[in-house]
Design an enzyme around this catalytic site. Structure first.
Site, PDB file in Angstrom:
ATOM      1  N   ASP A 346     -54.634  -2.489  -6.394  1.00 60.53           N
ATOM      2  CA  ASP A 346     -54.292  -2.142  -5.002  1.00 60.53           C
ATOM      3  C   ASP A 346     -55.791  -1.701  -4.232  1.00 60.53           C
ATOM      4  O   ASP A 346     -56.314  -0.806  -4.654  1.00 60.53           O
ATOM      5  CB  ASP A 346     -53.348  -0.759  -5.015  1.00 60.53           C
ATOM      6  CG  ASP A 346     -52.615  -0.546  -3.780  1.00 60.53           C
ATOM      7  OD1 ASP A 346     -52.755  -1.565  -2.870  1.00 60.53           O
ATOM      8  OD2 ASP A 346     -52.338   0.479  -3.331  1.00 60.53           O
ATOM      9  N   HIS A 347     -55.840  -2.601  -3.204  1.00 61.70           N
ATOM     10  CA  HIS A 347     -57.117  -2.319  -2.465  1.00 61.70           C
ATOM     11  C   HIS A 347     -58.173  -2.664  -3.116  1.00 61.70           C
ATOM     12  O   HIS A 347     -58.313  -2.551  -4.491  1.00 61.70           O
ATOM     13  CB  HIS A 347     -56.972  -0.982  -1.810  1.00 61.70           C
ATOM     14  CG  HIS A 347     -56.036  -0.432  -1.190  1.00 61.70           C
ATOM     15  ND1 HIS A 347     -55.650   0.709  -0.574  1.00 61.70           N
ATOM     16  CD2 HIS A 347     -54.922  -1.291  -0.943  1.00 61.70           C
ATOM     17  CE1 HIS A 347     -54.663   0.717   0.162  1.00 61.70           C
ATOM     18  NE2 HIS A 347     -53.867  -0.411  -0.064  1.00 61.70           N
TER      19      HIS A 347
HETATM   20  C1  DNO Z   1     -50.684  -0.455   1.517  1.00 60.92           C
HETATM   21  C2  DNO Z   1     -49.455  -0.738   0.950  1.00 60.92           C
HETATM   22  C3  DNO Z   1     -48.329  -0.588   1.674  1.00 60.92           C
HETATM   23  C4  DNO Z   1     -47.007  -0.937   1.121  1.00 60.92           C
HETATM   24  C5  DNO Z   1     -45.737  -0.638   1.958  1.00 60.92           C
HETATM   25  C6  DNO Z   1     -44.689  -0.796   1.239  1.00 60.92           C
HETATM   26  O1  DNO Z   1     -51.767  -1.096   0.850  1.00 60.92           O
HETATM   27  O2  DNO Z   1     -49.284  -0.349  -0.346  1.00 60.92           O
HETATM   28  O3  DNO Z   1     -48.369  -1.123   3.095  1.00 60.92           O
HETATM   29  O4  DNO Z   1     -47.008  -2.338   1.140  1.00 60.92           O
HETATM   30  O5  DNO Z   1     -45.813   0.820   2.206  1.00 60.92           O
HETATM   31  O6  DNO Z   1     -43.297  -0.905   2.237  1.00 60.92           O
END
Ligand code: DNO
Length: 395
Positions: A346-347
């Site tokens: 994530d990121h």
């Molecule tokens: C950010 C993401 C969020 C996620 C939403 C799911 O990077 O993790 O935008 O996609 O909250 O609904």
């Protein structure tokens, strides 16, 4: 783990070929052009699915099918939107896509104060500074009643912080909140934002919870019939902001949701970065306790530079959350289930290579969704998995 990666469709600066070469098998995507509340037609789902398949991967997780604000508020056309949601779930299931990530955060999705926090090596990442956000709320937005929601100490610190920011920096905070991040449905002006906040008057924490449980129980028969797993994304940051309640922030909230929504298909996206926004959250314990209904994972980490001020870590494995320990629990759950779970890095940091790619392609990547940073994040996670399996044959 199944190696996942979020892809923003044709608008994404990163191509499917590049994603595959990162080692990815499972793509996380959505029909981004469909607005909240609309039905996703089978033909459109299939077309996106085919693109991913032709590139040698599977579109296995949807992130997100957004929840219309009327459903969150239980007003207006919410019944129609719930029926539409059910149709979308059935259509996804017809195409074999059975993992759906969503969130129940009112008005805003995830929120940051700085999208270009510079690390010593010159790469940048995302930062959250509670005092900048409070300063924006109190002195820029001037939200009516805001001063009643902060304690005196926070107000004093927010004022000091805000006074130090120049005009450009204040705009940086405002833009980050109102239009900076992927996931935000519409970019908002301060006036529009205030108007949207007003529509939540009278919806307190309890009411929002009841609305969510009602929605989940209403769609549960469709989940049971199709086998679709709904996995809620935790609030980010995991506490109320701008006077809006946030109801999925910690172990207590998850326990309540599991209890009130008994379908085994109502579960969780384990997002370590979002949970880490409250130092009291223990993601390892959350995985241990609620792992049976974890259907999807976002792994990343945070570093705190001050009380209530954090940025995303340089390394996905190091920082606030003990990712190696969590990964052990994750592997135990995979073993128990006899099935692999999709994890996406994530990121990631925005690195020199990302700037070069953007110049070459004439397309910038979405904030947090760089190539370089996530490539490293995924490789770290892969290394951790192999290392743990090697060290503990039992996993
Ligand atoms: C950010 C993401 C969020 C996620 C939403 C799911 O990077 O993790 O935008 O996609 O909250 O609904």
């Amino acid at each position: 783990m199944k190696q996942g990666w979020r892809w923003y469709g044709d608008a994404d600066a990163i191509t499917l070929k590049e994603i595959r070469q990162a080692g990815v098998t499972d793509v996380v995507a959505a029909l981004y052009e469909r607005k909240p509340g609309e039905v996703w037609p089978v033909a459109e789902i299939k077309a996106r699915q085919k693109k991913v398949k032709d590139a040698g991967m599977t579109w296995s997780v949807v992130e997100s099918v957004p929840i219309h604000e009327d459903i969150k508020k239980h007003t207006g056309d919410y019944l129609k939107y719930v029926e539409n949601y059910k149709k979308t779930l059935r259509n996804l299931a017809k195409c074999g896509i059975k993992t759906v990530c969503y969130n129940f955060m009112p008005v805003l999705d995830w929120t940051r104060s700085n999208l270009e926090y510079a690390l010593p090596d010159g790469s940048t990442c995302l930062e959250y500074n509670e005092y900048e956000l409070a300063g924006f709320d109190l002195f820029y937005l001037k939200r009516p009643g805001a001063e009643k929601e902060y304690d005196k100490k926070t107000i004093a610190r927010a004022k000091k912080t805000w006074d130090k920011l120049d005009k450009k920096e204040r705009k940086r905070v405002a833009d980050a909140v109102l239009c900076g991040l992927p996931g935000t449905v519409d970019d908002l002006t301060p006036e529009e934002f205030l108007a949207q906040l007003k529509t939540y008057e009278g919806i307190d924490d309890r009411k929002l919870r009841e609305n969510m449980y009602w929605f989940l129980n209403e769609i549960s028969p469709v989940l049971d019939e199709t086998g679709v797993n709904m996995c809620i994304h935790p609030d980010d940051p995991p506490h109320p902001i701008f006077g809006l309640p946030r109801i999925l922030s910690n172990a207590k909230d998850i326990a309540e949701m599991y209890k009130r929504c008994p379908s085994k298909h109502v579960g969780l996206t384990l997002c370590t970065g979002s949970l880490g926004g409250d130092p009291a959250n223990d993601a390892v314990e959350i995985m241990k306790k609620f792992g049976k209904r974890v259907f999807f994972c976002h792994f990343r980490n945070l570093e705190y530079t001050d009380d209530k001020v954090f940025h995303e870590s340089q390394c996905h494995l190091c920082g606030q959350t003990n990712i190696p320990k969590l990964f052990e629990e994750f592997l135990k759950e995979e073993k128990r289930r006899g099935e692999k779970i999709v994890v996406r890095p994530d990121h990631g940091r925005l690195m020199e290579i990302d700037d070069e790619l953007a110049k070459l392609k004439g397309k910038k990547c979405y904030c947090g969704y760089s190539y370089g940073g996530r490539l490293i994040g995924l490789a770290e996670l892969r290394g951790l998995e192999i290392g743990l399996k090697y060290a503990k044959k039992g996993l």
